[in-house]
Motif scaffolding. Structure first.
Motif, PDB file in Angstrom:
ATOM      1  N   SER A 147       0.826  -1.209   0.000  1.00  0.00           N
ATOM      2  CA  SER A 147       0.000   0.000   0.000  1.00  0.00           C
ATOM      3  C   SER A 147       0.860   1.258   0.000  1.00  0.00           C
ATOM      4  O   SER A 147       1.884   1.325   0.663  1.00  0.00           O
ATOM      5  CB  SER A 147      -0.891   0.040   1.243  1.00  0.00           C
ATOM      6  OG  SER A 147      -1.729  -1.065   1.239  1.00  0.00           O
ATOM      7  N   TRP A 178      -5.125   4.329   5.219  1.00  0.00           N
ATOM      8  CA  TRP A 178      -6.445   4.919   5.458  1.00  0.00           C
ATOM      9  C   TRP A 178      -6.383   5.845   6.663  1.00  0.00           C
ATOM     10  O   TRP A 178      -5.836   5.474   7.704  1.00  0.00           O
ATOM     11  CB  TRP A 178      -7.467   3.811   5.735  1.00  0.00           C
ATOM     12  CG  TRP A 178      -7.811   2.984   4.534  1.00  0.00           C
ATOM     13  CD1 TRP A 178      -7.368   3.146   3.261  1.00  0.00           C
ATOM     14  CD2 TRP A 178      -8.671   1.841   4.526  1.00  0.00           C
ATOM     15  NE1 TRP A 178      -7.913   2.181   2.456  1.00  0.00           N
ATOM     16  CE2 TRP A 178      -8.708   1.369   3.206  1.00  0.00           C
ATOM     17  CE3 TRP A 178      -9.413   1.178   5.507  1.00  0.00           C
ATOM     18  CZ2 TRP A 178      -9.467   0.248   2.835  1.00  0.00           C
ATOM     19  CZ3 TRP A 178     -10.163   0.083   5.149  1.00  0.00           C
ATOM     20  CH2 TRP A 178     -10.188  -0.371   3.816  1.00  0.00           C
ATOM     21  N   SER A 209      -7.441   0.661  18.252  1.00  0.00           N
ATOM     22  CA  SER A 209      -7.642   2.109  18.231  1.00  0.00           C
ATOM     23  C   SER A 209      -7.297   2.709  19.588  1.00  0.00           C
ATOM     24  O   SER A 209      -6.754   3.807  19.668  1.00  0.00           O
ATOM     25  CB  SER A 209      -9.029   2.495  17.720  1.00  0.00           C
ATOM     26  OG  SER A 209     -10.009   2.312  18.699  1.00  0.00           O
ATOM     27  N   GLU A 217      -3.566   3.064  19.589  1.00  0.00           N
ATOM     28  CA  GLU A 217      -3.102   4.169  18.747  1.00  0.00           C
ATOM     29  C   GLU A 217      -3.084   5.499  19.497  1.00  0.00           C
ATOM     30  O   GLU A 217      -2.312   6.394  19.156  1.00  0.00           O
ATOM     31  CB  GLU A 217      -3.986   4.293  17.498  1.00  0.00           C
ATOM     32  CG  GLU A 217      -3.590   3.303  16.404  1.00  0.00           C
ATOM     33  CD  GLU A 217      -4.567   3.321  15.244  1.00  0.00           C
ATOM     34  OE1 GLU A 217      -4.419   4.187  14.375  1.00  0.00           O
ATOM     35  OE2 GLU A 217      -5.499   2.492  15.228  1.00  0.00           O
ATOM     36  N   ARG A 255      -1.240   2.050  13.447  1.00  0.00           N
ATOM     37  CA  ARG A 255      -1.793   0.722  13.177  1.00  0.00           C
ATOM     38  C   ARG A 255      -0.800  -0.115  12.375  1.00  0.00           C
ATOM     39  O   ARG A 255      -0.586  -1.291  12.656  1.00  0.00           O
ATOM     40  CB  ARG A 255      -3.112   0.864  12.413  1.00  0.00           C
ATOM     41  CG  ARG A 255      -3.862  -0.423  12.163  1.00  0.00           C
ATOM     42  CD  ARG A 255      -4.554  -0.916  13.404  1.00  0.00           C
ATOM     43  NE  ARG A 255      -5.507   0.036  13.948  1.00  0.00           N
ATOM     44  CZ  ARG A 255      -6.828  -0.011  13.711  1.00  0.00           C
ATOM     45  NH1 ARG A 255      -7.339  -0.936  12.974  1.00  0.00           N
ATOM     46  NH2 ARG A 255      -7.622   0.886  14.266  1.00  0.00           N
ATOM     47  N   GLU A 256      -0.186   0.539  11.371  1.00  0.00           N
ATOM     48  CA  GLU A 256       0.748  -0.187  10.497  1.00  0.00           C
ATOM     49  C   GLU A 256       1.927  -0.738  11.285  1.00  0.00           C
ATOM     50  O   GLU A 256       2.379  -1.846  11.050  1.00  0.00           O
ATOM     51  CB  GLU A 256       1.259   0.735   9.386  1.00  0.00           C
ATOM     52  CG  GLU A 256       0.240   1.035   8.309  1.00  0.00           C
ATOM     53  CD  GLU A 256      -0.918   1.892   8.807  1.00  0.00           C
ATOM     54  OE1 GLU A 256      -0.696   2.733   9.713  1.00  0.00           O
ATOM     55  OE2 GLU A 256      -2.050   1.704   8.318  1.00  0.00           O
ATOM     56  N   TRP A 269      -3.223  -9.838   5.034  1.00  0.00           N
ATOM     57  CA  TRP A 269      -2.786  -8.442   4.947  1.00  0.00           C
ATOM     58  C   TRP A 269      -2.265  -8.141   3.550  1.00  0.00           C
ATOM     59  O   TRP A 269      -2.642  -7.151   2.924  1.00  0.00           O
ATOM     60  CB  TRP A 269      -1.722  -8.173   6.007  1.00  0.00           C
ATOM     61  CG  TRP A 269      -1.177  -6.783   6.002  1.00  0.00           C
ATOM     62  CD1 TRP A 269       0.098  -6.405   5.705  1.00  0.00           C
ATOM     63  CD2 TRP A 269      -1.883  -5.568   6.303  1.00  0.00           C
ATOM     64  NE1 TRP A 269       0.234  -5.050   5.819  1.00  0.00           N
ATOM     65  CE2 TRP A 269      -0.962  -4.505   6.174  1.00  0.00           C
ATOM     66  CE3 TRP A 269      -3.200  -5.279   6.670  1.00  0.00           C
ATOM     67  CZ2 TRP A 269      -1.322  -3.169   6.393  1.00  0.00           C
ATOM     68  CZ3 TRP A 269      -3.554  -3.955   6.884  1.00  0.00           C
ATOM     69  CH2 TRP A 269      -2.627  -2.919   6.746  1.00  0.00           C
ATOM     70  N   ALA A 321      -3.972  -5.816   0.094  1.00  0.00           N
ATOM     71  CA  ALA A 321      -3.334  -4.518  -0.190  1.00  0.00           C
ATOM     72  C   ALA A 321      -4.009  -3.811  -1.364  1.00  0.00           C
ATOM     73  O   ALA A 321      -4.274  -2.607  -1.308  1.00  0.00           O
ATOM     74  CB  ALA A 321      -1.848  -4.707  -0.458  1.00  0.00           C
ATOM     75  N   ARG A 379      -7.209  -2.126  -0.308  1.00  0.00           N
ATOM     76  CA  ARG A 379      -6.984  -0.891   0.457  1.00  0.00           C
ATOM     77  C   ARG A 379      -6.560   0.246  -0.477  1.00  0.00           C
ATOM     78  O   ARG A 379      -7.032   1.370  -0.362  1.00  0.00           O
ATOM     79  CB  ARG A 379      -5.915  -1.127   1.536  1.00  0.00           C
ATOM     80  CG  ARG A 379      -6.357  -2.102   2.624  1.00  0.00           C
ATOM     81  CD  ARG A 379      -5.414  -2.074   3.820  1.00  0.00           C
ATOM     82  NE  ARG A 379      -4.038  -2.462   3.494  1.00  0.00           N
ATOM     83  CZ  ARG A 379      -3.603  -3.713   3.392  1.00  0.00           C
ATOM     84  NH1 ARG A 379      -4.452  -4.715   3.587  1.00  0.00           N
ATOM     85  NH2 ARG A 379      -2.354  -3.978   3.100  1.00  0.00           N
TER      86      ARG A 379
END
Ligand SMILES: [Fe+2]
Ligand SMILES: [Fe+2]
Lengths: 95, 318
Positions: free
Chosen positions: A2, A6, B87, B90, B96-97, B292, B296, B299
């Motif tokens: 990616s 997002w 979340s 975070e 998140r990544e 994941w 990709a 996403r």
């Protein structure tokens, strides 16, 4: 892989009419429509809401707790803003 | 900031927690508090997400529609739990990544219970009953933990967990009262899941490194051994009620302690699984990484679509 992630959205849910929307968490979504749909699936799987707001997190401006002194303390010495500040004789009713 | 100032702030910080005040994301916090919470909360999130895999294995093969909708809803809840927790994590300043990266490279751990295979339908019963049961015991005290976003996420999680355990136990009841083969299947699942469920509550207190600090920060309210005892005491009667036998020859009611004595736990097995040598470690990670990577393009496409829509809106506005 990616290229762009997002963005993050904050989710607010009104549990029933008559009550305010309350912050309940955040999530990632590509756009506002997806944010609403995801919010429905993540935060209202058991009828927890009748209305949802989503707002991209970067649009929220928050106060800094380090400045809580100058921000909130000025209200503390203004007792005259409360009804209990005023002296009334005991005989007065309904006030 | 000088050392003196930091020390001062730390003292005030600890005092706030001792007074049962909550810590919120923008508040000052010691680096160690931030790091410890990122570690524990992200591991917790990873466990919810990886925990979908063993049960996902049986969704298409559930024996009835009733079982299928229940299992589907349960697995969907676990996804939700993972998302609440990611979340919440975070808010401590990790992306998140980065968390996914840590999971996928093996840097971050997840609960080792999910590295066991689910080979029969009865495993769906045993997981709901025992694994979610042990998870509830771990999680309920966290509803009062000091970090606000974590505590709020745990309140949501705990509300949803009790259906998970009940649907699992119901599966066990049905099997235990079924044909001899079905009962045997239930017993076999109990035999395989019992010990890993006990291990799930963490190493014995003597070997647990983080406990003292975690107690102070209310990341932990009871020791691992106390939680384990609580789990055993509440679960043994549930097994007896449906005519199943706990696979522990040393299990015995102790009148004096008003608790069950139980046999030795095979901690070698536990550490082997933690270190990556459990029966399904590789499989689980492969499934996660594939999901994941194969997602990709979706996403990216969603992002491209969102940008295009935004452009169009802006052009119209001009
Ligand atoms: Fe969960
Ligand atoms: Fe669960």
């Amino acid at each position: 892989m990616s290229t762009k992630n997002w963005p993050l959205w904050e989710v607010f849910v009104r549990s029933k009419n008559g009550l305010e929307h309350r912050h309940c968490g955040s999530l990632h979504a590509a756009d506002e429509e997806m944010a609403l749909e995801n919010a429905r699936d993540v935060y209202t799987r058991r009828s927890e809401g009748v209305s949802i707001w989503v707002v991209e997190s970067k649009h929220i401006t928050a106060s800094n707790p380090e400045n809580n002194g100058e921000m909130f303390e000025p209200a503390q010495d203004k007792v005259y803003r409360h009804p209990t500040f005023y002296d009334l004789p005991d005989e007065v009713k309904h006030m | 900031m000088s050392e003196e100032q930091v020390k001062n702030l730390e003292e005030q910080f600890e005092a706030r927690i001792a007074r049962d005040e909550k810590i919120e994301p923008k508040d000052w916090m010691p680096e160690k508090y931030r790091k410890t919470h990122i570690r524990q909360m992200s591991q917790h999130a990873h466990s919810e997400i990886v925990g979908m895999l063993p049960e996902g294995n049986w969704i298409t093969r559930a024996p009835s529609l009733r079982r299928k909708v229940a299992l589907l809803a349960k697995v969907q809840d676990e996804a939700g739990h993972g998302l609440y927790l990611y979340s919440a994590t975070e808010t401590l300043g990790i992306s998140r990544e980065e968390m996914y990266e840590q999971l996928h490279t093996g840097k971050a751990k997840y609960s080792s219970i999910f590295n066991y295979p689910t080979i029969t339908w009865a495993d769906m019963g045993a997981i709901g009953w025992l694994v979610d049961g042990a998870a509830i015991i771990n999680q309920v005290p966290l509803c009062n933990t000091s970090y606000g976003p974590y505590a709020r996420a745990m309140i949501r999680v705990c509300k949803e967990e009790s259906f998970h355990q009940r649907q699992g136990y119901e599966i066990m009841i049905k099997l235990a009262n079924g044909t001899p083969e079905q009962k045997e299947m239930a017993q076999d699942a109990l035999n395989r899941w019992w010990w890993p469920s006990l291990m799930m509550l963490g190493p014995t207190d003597a070997e647990s490194i983080h406990t003292a600090q975690s107690m102070k920060w209310k990341l932990k309210r009871k020791s691992n051994d106390d939680l384990r005892q609580q789990f055993i005491d509440q679960t043994v009667p549930q097994a007896e009620l449906i005519g199943l036998t706990i696979p522990d020859p040393d299990l015995k009611w102790n009148e004096e302690r008003q608790s069950y004595d139980f046999g030795e736990i095979d901690w070698d097995e536990f550490w082997q699984v933690v270190k990556g040598h459990g029966p399904m470690n590789k499989e689980r990670m492969k499934a996660r990484v594939n999901a994941w990577e194969n997602g990709a393009w979706v996403r990216d496409a969603a992002m491209a679509h969102a940008e295009k829509k935004q452009d169009r809106k802006e052009k119209k506005a001009v």
